[in-house]
Design an enzyme around this catalytic site. Sequence first.
Site, short mmCIF file in Angstrom:
data_model
loop_
_atom_site.label_atom_id
_atom_site.label_comp_id
_atom_site.label_asym_id
_atom_site.label_seq_id
_atom_site.Cartn_x
_atom_site.Cartn_y
_atom_site.Cartn_z
N SER A 1 -9.74 -0.97 7.54
CA SER A 1 -9.18 -0.18 5.97
C SER A 1 -8.78 -1.42 5.08
CB SER A 1 -7.97 0.43 6.08
OG SER A 1 -8.89 2.21 6.03
N LYS B 1 0.58 -0.39 -0.34
CA LYS B 1 -0.19 -0.05 0.08
C LYS B 1 1.35 1.03 -0.08
CE LYS B 1 -4.10 1.69 2.62
NZ LYS B 1 -4.34 1.83 3.84
N SER C 1 -9.53 2.22 3.61
CA SER C 1 -8.50 3.06 2.77
C SER C 1 -8.08 1.79 1.98
CB SER C 1 -8.16 3.53 3.62
OG SER C 1 -6.86 2.78 4.18
#
Lengths: 483, 444, 96
Positions: free
Chosen positions: B147, B48, B123
Amino acid sequence: MTINYDAYEIVIGLEVHAQLLTRTKLFCGDSAAFGGEPNTHVSPITLGLPGSLPRLNGKAVEFAIKMGLTCHCEIERNNYFARKNYFYPDLPKGYQTSQHTTPVCKGGWVRIRTTAGERDIRLNRIHLEEDAGKSIHDVIPDATAIDLNRAGVPLIEIVTEPDLRSGDEAYAYLTELRKTLRYLDICDGNMEEGSMRCDANISVRLKGETRLGTKVEVKNLNSIRNVRRAIEIESRRLIELVATGQTVQQQTRSFDAAEGTTFALRTKEEANDYRYFTDPDLPPFQVTDAFLESIKASIPPLPEQLVQKYTRELQLPEYDARVICDDRDSAAYFEQLITHTTNYKAAANWLLGPVRSGLNEKSMDWKDLPVRPESLARLIRLVEEGGLSFSIAAERIFPVLMSEPHRDALEIATALNLIQSSDTSEIAAWIEQALAGMPDKVSEYKKGKKGLIGLFVGEVKKLSKGKADPKLTNQLLLEKLEN
Amino acid sequence: MAIEQQQPLNAYIRVYSKEALAKARLLDQQRKEGKPMGKLHGVVIGLKDVIAYKDHPLTAASHILQDYVSIYNATAVDKMLAEEAILIGHLNCDEFAMGSSNENSAYGKVLNARCNSRVPGGSSGGSAVAVQAGLCMVSLGSDTGGSVRQPADFCGILGLKPTYGRVSRYGLIAYASSFDQIGIFAHTIGDVALLLEVIAGVDEFDSTVKKEKAPVWKEAPDQKYRIAYFKEALDHPGLDPEIREAILTRTEQWRQAGHTIEAIDFELLGYIVPAYYVLTTAEASSNLARFDGVRYGYRTKDKDLELTEFYKRTRSEGFGREVKRRILLGTFVLSAGYYDAYFTKAQQVRQLLVERTNLIFKNFDIIILPTAPTTAWRIGEKMDDPIAMYLADIYTVYANLTGIPGISIPLFGHTNGMPFGVQAMTSHFNEVSLLQFSHQMMQQ
Amino acid sequence: MEVNDALIDNLSNLARLEFNASEKESIKKDLEKMIHFVEKLGELDTTGVEPLLHMSPEINVLREDIPQGSVSREAALSCAPVTDGQYFEVPKVIRK
């Protein structure tokens, strides 16, 4: 209108920031050393890079507690750090990590000595926090330059209660504080270099009044003398305001040493809301009994203790003891010296006299004194036993020891042919020579002017180039002249 | 290459294809030479865009970090590289990990591979889609309020949030320091366990990491568990009835299979999302203060600004809307006059939650909840109302508030064509139990 | 509670953010909704409850005073938006 300054009392509280002599910073392994090429003592943590995290330096904690114990503070057992949030270019994370809200040391006091006597100045607290970097305004045109070497260096903030009452007391307090920090070897107390910084909170009130007046903070004080000056100047300004019925604005002012004035930096309205909250990246640290004991054990003898020891046990005059203990390094040297000689008065005289002069001549610090205590002790013994006169030892031998400390005092004296003669026949010969050279003085002596013996001793000394043992010379002269 | 073909999904912000290929060749060579292989030898992993990879850009999907290149590795990255993983690229996400749909990225939204008109969750939307669409074998995300678990649920894969303190946060761009954990996306429990084994454990750079070796899960014989779920959670009016049905039916099957299932009261349910938003935005407002254009990142082009203006211009031009909203709320709850009523209050609620949770685990091994109240919604559907988006976190924030580990297990399919799973949680540092339970549940 | 311009101005200043007129209106509404949403916490009686300060499982995490982890100046300045090779540069800080 004439202002009666004496009707007012000046109330002062001092905040001192002391940079700790740890090798590394408070929350990371970058060097905490002073100076260095700009932006070379840096790491992701110092730079506040995304993803960086703090790690607490155990040595800094030890140093803070050491100071706290020495100043008779109460040590907090459960310790936290908080974030003080504000924006400034030399503050990489946009917050300072500080124990401001939960200090490791609370209360305590520092004893000061002024012409008015002894007094204890109460402390409010001592706490750990990290230093900011440096903003330099004059090295790049049209920009401010930021150097982060200093960002993250460990500080202890030492805050007094508003107990000080004059510039002189502030001077005495800072001197004592600095001495203590140096004795503990946790800070070198150099205000000019910024390793010790002081802000003063000053207010005035009519004598007898118990409520505090509006206080003003004065910053930019770069020496202990300037703290005293600034207090004297600012307190006058405040008294003048109050006496003429004007209001004192609570504000921060800067001291202009060149002009001898203070000027306003920011008013209360612009004061920041720091939104302190406990830093979630740093777990609490608990001070155990064992940890406290080990720190206590590491505290060296402090000035007061040593002065007591020197005056009571060693029978030294208090003045001598105080001067020796004024500097941690001279005291440390003296401590070693007296393990090699029991002639304490002589040892003190040497330190306060020839050694101090020798250091001053070479602009050296006590800690750089090259003559080892054992070596100096041998020199003292030589004088004690009569092999050398004090003046020869101080003027001829000691300087050689300073530049060639590996050599031995006796060896130097012998090489320079300075060993005093205790040979009575040799001295008798010089005496003969001396007296023969001034027959009229001899008759004057015999007529009653006994004081002339000093002249004869001096002459023998000159003729013998100092080698004649003065005591023996005196003795032999008396024998000769009285017969 | 698969990644290029699937580019419209926008899962990747940057692909390091050249170096990945070179590394793959090198590893092949070493393997042929008979050299011992690392635990992740040749495994292709995506990161990420909040996880630092030395000498590679790192942007948190934000303009304020455009052109920023990390000069150090996150500890998790160091550990994976030591085991010979191939780090293929940085994955898209909501800006600074703030969002539940990956619609807040400066690099554009991510599409759910199952249905391109729907969100992947957030997210860590990019991290979920990359695994979902086979664009890498496993991926790392970050989980502050769900997330990792929620996008895993929306994309039909596994998503684990380890216990707080299990995996080092050094090198993870901080959103909320007492909530963040690096999380793992994968298709099998075996893969999740392997990644956890590598990235978890002692780290000298993170003071909040547990001083314990990484947990090791090996498949074990089936066990029987005492499972609890919150009545209020399953009865919540916002919960999709199909999801409720599926979970209740499955728990009934578990009861038949010999596990203990019990519905317990959880009166605090309504307070967890407000507590979460007060505390995380407060910590974020502080963590994001470092983005000021002084030492790195974006700086405003406007000249002749006074210092305060310089900060305001840079930060306002660099941050996106959601980030600014959260910074403001965080500043508010910490500010003088409101601190006690909001921030301290939320910390007290958190204390109550932790105490309550410890009590629950005295009598139960596992807590079950839905992962999300609905399946993946349509792109753009929730963009106008921040609160609607926040309420979607209701089931996941609980694990972050209390620090316990949580996993979303892909078990179901909705009649609308989208996948969904169930969320399981255990007590602190009990990932081995959690993985064993998940593995068993996936075998049925 | 009502979110007015003064509150937004104060918060933006503290957070070093700025908003134009229309952004300010929008953020006022958003913030009002968000504050209203979190106000629910006030309903809960938390008398006597200690605020939870740390999630970390450890205490007393102290490191040795040993130098390590520093980077070169080149690396440190490599992402600096404006630098002369020695310092980070910012607009001149105005001092009264």
